[in-house]
Design an enzyme around this catalytic site. Structure first.
Site, PDB file in Angstrom:
ATOM      1  N   CYS A 149      63.464 -41.925 -31.519  1.00  0.00           N
ATOM      2  CA  CYS A 149      63.807 -41.127 -30.337  1.00  0.00           C
ATOM      3  C   CYS A 149      62.589 -40.550 -29.617  1.00  0.00           C
ATOM      4  O   CYS A 149      62.665 -40.268 -28.418  1.00  0.00           O
ATOM      5  CB  CYS A 149      64.776 -40.020 -30.717  1.00  0.00           C
ATOM      6  N   HIS A 220      63.597 -34.356 -26.432  1.00  0.00           N
ATOM      7  CA  HIS A 220      62.274 -34.403 -27.056  1.00  0.00           C
ATOM      8  C   HIS A 220      61.227 -34.278 -25.960  1.00  0.00           C
ATOM      9  O   HIS A 220      61.240 -35.044 -24.994  1.00  0.00           O
ATOM     10  CB  HIS A 220      62.077 -35.721 -27.800  1.00  0.00           C
TER      11      HIS A 220
HETATM   12  N1  LIG Z   1      70.025 -37.115 -34.717  1.00  0.00           N
HETATM   13  C1  LIG Z   1      69.118 -37.594 -33.870  1.00  0.00           C
HETATM   14  O1  LIG Z   1      68.614 -36.898 -32.950  1.00  0.00           O
HETATM   15  C2  LIG Z   1      68.669 -39.022 -33.958  1.00  0.00           C
HETATM   16  C3  LIG Z   1      68.037 -39.568 -32.864  1.00  0.00           C
HETATM   17  C4  LIG Z   1      67.647 -40.891 -32.896  1.00  0.00           C
HETATM   18  C5  LIG Z   1      67.869 -41.659 -34.016  1.00  0.00           C
HETATM   19  N2  LIG Z   1      68.474 -41.130 -35.099  1.00  0.00           N
HETATM   20  C6  LIG Z   1      68.685 -42.021 -36.242  1.00  0.00           C
HETATM   21  O2  LIG Z   1      70.059 -42.414 -36.270  1.00  0.00           O
HETATM   22  C7  LIG Z   1      70.498 -42.552 -37.621  1.00  0.00           C
HETATM   23  C8  LIG Z   1      71.685 -41.628 -37.861  1.00  0.00           C
HETATM   24  O3  LIG Z   1      71.271 -40.267 -37.653  1.00  0.00           O
HETATM   25  P1  LIG Z   1      72.316 -39.070 -37.583  1.00  0.00           P
HETATM   26  O4  LIG Z   1      71.536 -37.870 -37.165  1.00  0.00           O
HETATM   27  O5  LIG Z   1      73.497 -39.483 -36.799  1.00  0.00           O
HETATM   28  O6  LIG Z   1      72.735 -38.930 -39.138  1.00  0.00           O
HETATM   29  P2  LIG Z   1      73.976 -38.119 -39.758  1.00  0.00           P
HETATM   30  O7  LIG Z   1      74.528 -37.148 -38.797  1.00  0.00           O
HETATM   31  O8  LIG Z   1      73.516 -37.647 -41.109  1.00  0.00           O
HETATM   32  O9  LIG Z   1      75.091 -39.296 -39.980  1.00  0.00           O
HETATM   33  C9  LIG Z   1      74.948 -40.277 -40.963  1.00  0.00           C
HETATM   34  C10 LIG Z   1      76.152 -41.207 -40.931  1.00  0.00           C
HETATM   35  O10 LIG Z   1      75.982 -42.183 -41.964  1.00  0.00           O
HETATM   36  C11 LIG Z   1      77.161 -42.183 -42.796  1.00  0.00           C
HETATM   37  N3  LIG Z   1      76.821 -42.539 -44.176  1.00  0.00           N
HETATM   38  C12 LIG Z   1      76.138 -41.805 -45.105  1.00  0.00           C
HETATM   39  N4  LIG Z   1      76.041 -42.475 -46.272  1.00  0.00           N
HETATM   40  C13 LIG Z   1      76.683 -43.668 -46.091  1.00  0.00           C
HETATM   41  C14 LIG Z   1      76.925 -44.804 -46.922  1.00  0.00           C
HETATM   42  N5  LIG Z   1      76.490 -44.859 -48.187  1.00  0.00           N
HETATM   43  N6  LIG Z   1      77.620 -45.837 -46.388  1.00  0.00           N
HETATM   44  C15 LIG Z   1      78.067 -45.804 -45.106  1.00  0.00           C
HETATM   45  N7  LIG Z   1      77.864 -44.757 -44.280  1.00  0.00           N
HETATM   46  C16 LIG Z   1      77.180 -43.715 -44.753  1.00  0.00           C
HETATM   47  C17 LIG Z   1      77.686 -40.777 -42.687  1.00  0.00           C
HETATM   48  O11 LIG Z   1      79.052 -40.754 -43.096  1.00  0.00           O
HETATM   49  P3  LIG Z   1      79.769 -39.453 -43.721  1.00  0.00           P
HETATM   50  O12 LIG Z   1      80.068 -38.518 -42.564  1.00  0.00           O
HETATM   51  O13 LIG Z   1      80.988 -40.030 -44.319  1.00  0.00           O
HETATM   52  O14 LIG Z   1      78.817 -38.832 -44.709  1.00  0.00           O
HETATM   53  C18 LIG Z   1      77.487 -40.524 -41.199  1.00  0.00           C
HETATM   54  O15 LIG Z   1      78.488 -41.179 -40.473  1.00  0.00           O
HETATM   55  C19 LIG Z   1      69.277 -42.240 -38.518  1.00  0.00           C
HETATM   56  O16 LIG Z   1      68.636 -43.439 -38.834  1.00  0.00           O
HETATM   57  C20 LIG Z   1      68.416 -41.378 -37.605  1.00  0.00           C
HETATM   58  O17 LIG Z   1      67.045 -41.455 -37.939  1.00  0.00           O
HETATM   59  C21 LIG Z   1      68.911 -39.824 -35.092  1.00  0.00           C
END
Ligand SMILES: NC(=O)c1ccc[n+]([C@@H]2O[C@H](COP(=O)([O-])OP(=O)(O)OC[C@H]3O[C@@H](n4cnc5c(N)ncnc54)[C@H](OP(=O)(O)O)[C@@H]3O)[C@@H](O)[C@H]2O)c1
Length: 328
Positions: A149, A220
């Protein structure tokens, strides 16, 4: 009426997964048909499993959908992936192996030599790396990624300058988030690099990044200092940003902003509170262009981390893939 392409979301309950759900609600080409997350959420209604954090209401239809197991068996052929890197490293190849187009947000495969890391306005041609992937040859499936990001806003602001003046050395002053600085440095070089058959030659410039986490809801902000190969005036730099458009704009892709980069003259802009949603969150806003006493120029960049930096980035990649015939 044209039938929409059914798509699935891996990691649908998370922050980025929710952005996908939100951005796909009225999408003209894609329709959410499948949602998956961890065992914690599997079998539950999405509206119960997800702690909905966005300002718009959770779409009714999606709210009632059941969260599926994160396996390709029942999944559609187009998958948006919003998983933590360690889980993505295990799951994304399984979906590609099973014939799915995996449009991923995670860092797990971004730097793999045969995986395109794409911002369609900047290096759309890198999608051709898909053809070198073993999954593609075996089952038709593949993985395409979008950058971190922080890298995405930076690269959108740098690409017009790289094209017009060439980048010599750039240093970015922003302090510690695990692996963020490494991702910004290596991803920027892959994005601004040249496709060479089965891999990308990294951009030939040095880069140094420092990242700090600050208490901002969305957005950001980056303080960038650059040296250019060919010297340019401030007027020429502003014109390079103003006139920067690329294939997503020419193809009128649904999520492409009219102007990928907008410069604001006011000395105290861009600010996340006022500028992060420009171009529905897909435009990078730049301000404070001024001479740098060490390098050549310095400026401030702002972009939306979960729209242009995540779900919107992947969505634009998928739209580009569809326009180019990669989604069947
Ligand atoms: N947040 C940001 O600003 C941002 C920006 C750009 C990129 N990203 C990237 O995008 C990705 C997701 O980030 P996020 O912030 O959305 O994370 P998050 O809120 O922690 O969400 C993680 C997701 O993955 C699922 N998950 C966890 N363990 C799993 C498993 N074993 N099998 C299948 N699904 C599973 C979770 O499901 P449950 O709800 O069931 O636990 C949830 O749906 C990461 O790689 C991050 O680096 C994030």
């Amino acid at each position: 009426m044209q039938t929409k392409i059914p798509v699935g979301i891996l990691g649908a309950t998370g922050i980025v997964g929710q952005r996908f759900v939100q951005m796909l609600e009225h999408h003209p080409w894609f329709e959410v048909a499948w949602l998956a997350a961890s065992d914690r959420s599997e079998g539950r209604a999405y509206g119960e499993a997800a702690r909905w954090r966005l300002k718009t209401a959770i779409p009714d239809k999606v709210s009632k959908m059941q969260v599926s197991p994160a396996t390709p068996a029942s999944a559609p052929k187009v998958i948006f992936a919003a998983l933590d890197a360690s889980i993505a490293a295990e799951l994304e190849p399984k979906f590609a192996e099973a014939g799915c187009a995996v449009v991923s947000n995670s860092s797990a495969l971004r730097m793999a030599p045969d995986v395109p890391l794409v911002i369609p306005e900047v290096n759309a041609g890198h999608v051709r790396l898909i053809e070198t992937q073993a999954w593609r040859k075996k089952s038709g499936g593949y993985v395409v990624t979008n950058p971190n990001c922080s890298a995405i806003g930076l690269v959108l602001a740098l690409a017009p300058l790289d094209r017009t003046f060439g980048l010599d050395i750039l240093g970015n002053v922003v302090p510690y988030i695990a692996k963020e600085e490494e991702k910004m440095e290596e991803e920027t070089q892959k994005l601004l690099g040249q496709l060479n058959g089965s891999h990308v030659e990294p951009g030939a410039f040095k880069m140094s990044a420092q990242c700090n986490r600050v208490a901002v809801e969305d957005g950001h902000t980056e303080s960038v200092s650059i040296r250019l190969k060919k010297k340019g005036s401030s007027v020429e730099i502003l014109e390079a940003w103003r006139s920067f458009t690329a294939e997503p704009q020419q193809l009128r892709l649904p999520s492409a902003p009219d102007q990928p980069v907008v410069y604001l003259e006011a000395p105290d802009r861009p600010q996340p509170r006022f500028d992060v949603d420009r171009g529905a969150g897909m435009t990078t806003t730049v301000g404070r262009l001024r001479p740098c006493k060490v390098l050549d120029w310095k400026f401030t960049v702002l972009s939306h981390n979960t729209i242009r930096g995540a779900a919107g980035a992947a969505l634009l990649n998928a739209e580009y893939l569809k326009a180019k015939g990669y989604l069947g």
